[in-house]
Motif scaffolding. Structure first.
Motif: not given
Length: 237
Positions: A83-89
């Motif tokens: 729903v809210a992927p990590k920015l690192f992803s």
């Protein structure tokens, strides 16, 4: 057309894929977008995630992101995607040559400092989208990263934004009158536009092809749009 214009994929290819998701980002690249816009928030335990809304409403969850730990958020998916992927992803999943516009929703000083630590090693890849002059001053003291002014739209802030070291000013489509654009262009200030939204009768990021072409002629050099494919066709019609 007297100005080359960039296509910035608003939350990815959000016209066809769920916003701020890996499929939306990858599809935007395939569609030929010049830059990907990603909304950035910070969880309670200090992890940056990609989400426009302050809560998890995309998953029918009312919890606020800033009051929830990232491990709880990681367990929530929508249509098989976080729903809210990590920015690192986003940073690691997308090619290094694809610039990222970070629409920074959490502008607390400690959050800006933490985000700068992440981006400083490759700051040429990023554009920081900031919503206040105070945030601009903080970031500019620390970094030469490009800064897009996502201000409230008042013309009285235009000159101050550039005087403080801002790089590009974003205008809402309904607030981009001809005199304002002309004045900024005469001062050689780059201008981008978020299409649709306030006063247009269209959703944010939607556009009318003829108006898009007219804005290019006026001097807009970048467009935040939901559909990079249609935008590219419109600009080359």
């Amino acid at each position: 057309m007297n100005t080359p214009s960039d296509i910035i994929a608003h939350r990815g290819y959000s016209a066809r894929y769920r916003e701020n998701s890996l499929p939306a980002w990858l599809a935007a690249i395939k569609a030929g977008a010049d830059m990907i816009e990603v909304d950035v928030r910070r969880t309670r335990d200090g992890v940056f995630v990609c989400a426009h809304d302050p809560d998890l409403r995309l998953a029918a969850d009312a919890r606020l992101i800033m009051e929830t730990d990232h491990e709880e958020i990681d367990r929530i998916q929508v249509h098989g995607e976080p729903v809210a992927p990590k920015l690192f992803s986003a940073i690691h999943a997308l090619p290094d040559n694809i610039p990222l516009l970070l629409d920074i929703k959490d502008e607390r000083p400690e959050s800006l400092e933490a985000l700068l630590e992440i981006c400083l090693a490759n700051e040429d890849r990023f554009v920081f989208g900031l919503h206040s002059l105070e945030s601009l001053k903080l970031v500019r003291r620390r970094s030469s990263v490009r800064i897009l002014g996502l201000l409230n739209g008042e013309p009285k802030e235009d000159d101050a934004f550039f005087a403080l070291g801002g790089t590009i000013l974003r205008l809402w489509e309904s607030m981009a009158d001809a005199d304002r654009i002309r004045r900024l262009r005469e001062a050689r200030h780059p201008i981008w536009m978020t299409t649709g939204g306030w006063g247009t009768g269209r959703d944010v990021g939607d556009f009318e092809p003829a108006r898009l072409r007219a804005h290019v002629v006026a001097g807009i050099s970048g467009f935040l749009v939901n559909d990079p494919v249609l935008a590219r066709k419109a600009l080359h019609a």
